[in-house]
Design a protein around this motif. Structure first.
Motif, PDB file in Angstrom:
ATOM      1  N   ILE A  83     -56.546  36.916   2.432  1.00 60.45           N
ATOM      2  CA  ILE A  83     -55.488  37.172   1.598  1.00 60.45           C
ATOM      3  C   ILE A  83     -54.608  35.803   1.573  1.00 60.45           C
ATOM      4  O   ILE A  83     -54.110  35.320   2.615  1.00 60.45           O
ATOM      5  CB  ILE A  83     -54.677  38.233   2.024  1.00 60.45           C
ATOM      6  CG1 ILE A  83     -55.363  39.741   2.073  1.00 60.45           C
ATOM      7  CG2 ILE A  83     -53.401  38.458   1.008  1.00 60.45           C
ATOM      8  CD1 ILE A  83     -55.835  39.828   0.666  1.00 60.45           C
ATOM      9  N   LYS A  84     -54.328  35.316   0.430  1.00 58.69           N
ATOM     10  CA  LYS A  84     -53.535  34.109   0.583  1.00 58.69           C
ATOM     11  C   LYS A  84     -52.289  34.305  -0.257  1.00 58.69           C
ATOM     12  O   LYS A  84     -52.147  34.844  -1.390  1.00 58.69           O
ATOM     13  CB  LYS A  84     -54.315  32.966  -0.163  1.00 58.69           C
ATOM     14  CG  LYS A  84     -53.749  31.497  -0.024  1.00 58.69           C
ATOM     15  CD  LYS A  84     -54.863  30.593  -0.647  1.00 58.69           C
ATOM     16  CE  LYS A  84     -54.228  29.015  -0.651  1.00 58.69           C
ATOM     17  NZ  LYS A  84     -55.253  28.222  -1.286  1.00 58.69           N
ATOM     18  N   LEU A  85     -51.304  33.759  -0.001  1.00 61.02           N
ATOM     19  CA  LEU A  85     -49.842  34.040  -0.605  1.00 61.02           C
ATOM     20  C   LEU A  85     -49.567  32.757  -1.328  1.00 61.02           C
ATOM     21  O   LEU A  85     -49.892  31.808  -0.894  1.00 61.02           O
ATOM     22  CB  LEU A  85     -48.805  34.075   0.552  1.00 61.02           C
ATOM     23  CG  LEU A  85     -48.806  35.139   1.499  1.00 61.02           C
ATOM     24  CD1 LEU A  85     -47.699  35.049   2.677  1.00 61.02           C
ATOM     25  CD2 LEU A  85     -48.802  36.676   0.741  1.00 61.02           C
ATOM     26  N   VAL A  86     -49.346  32.996  -2.760  1.00 62.58           N
ATOM     27  CA  VAL A  86     -49.181  32.025  -3.712  1.00 62.58           C
ATOM     28  C   VAL A  86     -47.850  32.264  -4.434  1.00 62.58           C
ATOM     29  O   VAL A  86     -47.516  33.379  -4.901  1.00 62.58           O
ATOM     30  CB  VAL A  86     -50.349  31.999  -4.912  1.00 62.58           C
ATOM     31  CG1 VAL A  86     -50.231  30.968  -5.839  1.00 62.58           C
ATOM     32  CG2 VAL A  86     -51.671  31.718  -4.146  1.00 62.58           C
ATOM     33  N   GLU A  87     -47.022  31.217  -4.376  1.00 63.74           N
ATOM     34  CA  GLU A  87     -45.875  31.473  -5.096  1.00 63.74           C
ATOM     35  C   GLU A  87     -46.007  30.968  -6.539  1.00 63.74           C
ATOM     36  O   GLU A  87     -46.436  30.071  -7.134  1.00 63.74           O
ATOM     37  CB  GLU A  87     -44.941  30.446  -4.596  1.00 63.74           C
ATOM     38  CG  GLU A  87     -43.228  30.811  -4.990  1.00 63.74           C
ATOM     39  CD  GLU A  87     -42.233  30.075  -4.248  1.00 63.74           C
ATOM     40  OE1 GLU A  87     -41.202  29.894  -4.824  1.00 63.74           O
ATOM     41  OE2 GLU A  87     -42.581  29.787  -3.046  1.00 63.74           O
ATOM     42  N   ALA A  88     -45.606  31.867  -7.544  1.00 63.80           N
ATOM     43  CA  ALA A  88     -45.704  31.702  -9.005  1.00 63.80           C
ATOM     44  C   ALA A  88     -44.637  32.301  -9.611  1.00 63.80           C
ATOM     45  O   ALA A  88     -44.158  33.649  -9.473  1.00 63.80           O
ATOM     46  CB  ALA A  88     -46.960  32.322  -9.428  1.00 63.80           C
ATOM     47  N   GLU A  89     -43.625  31.211 -10.459  1.00 61.59           N
ATOM     48  CA  GLU A  89     -42.584  31.953 -11.279  1.00 61.59           C
ATOM     49  C   GLU A  89     -41.515  32.669 -10.370  1.00 61.59           C
ATOM     50  O   GLU A  89     -40.897  33.454 -10.712  1.00 61.59           O
ATOM     51  CB  GLU A  89     -43.110  33.104 -12.217  1.00 61.59           C
ATOM     52  CG  GLU A  89     -44.037  32.280 -13.350  1.00 61.59           C
ATOM     53  CD  GLU A  89     -44.604  33.615 -14.085  1.00 61.59           C
ATOM     54  OE1 GLU A  89     -44.099  34.686 -14.097  1.00 61.59           O
ATOM     55  OE2 GLU A  89     -45.646  33.307 -14.892  1.00 61.59           O
ATOM     56  N   GLY A  90     -41.395  32.090  -9.223  1.00 62.89           N
ATOM     57  CA  GLY A  90     -40.441  32.586  -8.404  1.00 62.89           C
ATOM     58  C   GLY A  90     -40.609  33.605  -7.493  1.00 62.89           C
ATOM     59  O   GLY A  90     -39.974  34.268  -6.642  1.00 62.89           O
ATOM     60  N   LYS A  91     -41.729  34.195  -7.733  1.00 60.93           N
ATOM     61  CA  LYS A  91     -42.283  35.298  -7.069  1.00 60.93           C
ATOM     62  C   LYS A  91     -43.549  34.998  -6.082  1.00 60.93           C
ATOM     63  O   LYS A  91     -44.105  34.313  -6.189  1.00 60.93           O
ATOM     64  CB  LYS A  91     -42.780  36.561  -7.706  1.00 60.93           C
ATOM     65  CG  LYS A  91     -41.502  37.073  -8.447  1.00 60.93           C
ATOM     66  CD  LYS A  91     -42.120  38.285  -9.296  1.00 60.93           C
ATOM     67  CE  LYS A  91     -40.878  39.008 -10.213  1.00 60.93           C
ATOM     68  NZ  LYS A  91     -41.259  40.023 -10.891  1.00 60.93           N
ATOM     69  N   VAL A  92     -43.620  35.384  -4.859  1.00 62.98           N
ATOM     70  CA  VAL A  92     -44.852  35.243  -4.049  1.00 62.98           C
ATOM     71  C   VAL A  92     -45.722  36.374  -4.332  1.00 62.98           C
ATOM     72  O   VAL A  92     -45.640  37.613  -4.416  1.00 62.98           O
ATOM     73  CB  VAL A  92     -44.400  35.507  -2.611  1.00 62.98           C
ATOM     74  CG1 VAL A  92     -45.648  35.269  -1.660  1.00 62.98           C
ATOM     75  CG2 VAL A  92     -43.179  34.503  -2.202  1.00 62.98           C
TER      76      VAL A  92
END
Length: 107
Positions: A83-92
């Motif tokens: 599982i990888k955490l990615v930040e997109a549009e201010g959300k993780v």
């Protein structure tokens, strides 16, 4: 987030169907139903009220989730999932990736 979900292509790594590949049809807790894997024959009585014909039916039985691994299409081998955490549009967001090459897993 589950590491194996409905629609994933998996390969059986243990049991009588070792080496077979199929698509996950349903996830039942710690078991999976995989298309074309762990098939059994069941005798079905006819039921005219429900429109069910009798005979010998083939059906897919559940398989332990520990006996399958997600198939990596690039290497055509079984691979582990991370599982990888990615930040997109201010959300993780949490996305699933292959451990071997870090590629994103898509359905």
């Amino acid at each position: 987030m589950n590491k194996i979900i409905k629609g994933d292509t998996v390969i059986v790594i243990a049991g009588k169907d070792k080496g077979k590949q199929g698509q996950v049809l349903r996830v039942l807790g710690d078991k999976l139903i995989v298309d074309g894997v762990n098939q059994v024959k069941r005798h079905q009585k006819p039921n005219p009220m429900r429109g069910v014909e009798g005979g010998v039916m083939t059906k897919n039985m559940p398989l332990a989730i520990s006996n399958v691994a997600v198939l990596n299409p690039e290497t055509n081998k079984a691979d582990r999932v991370g599982i990888k955490l990615v930040e997109a549009e201010g959300k993780v967001k949490r996305i699933r990736v292959f451990k071997s090459n870090g590629a994103k897993i898509g359905i």
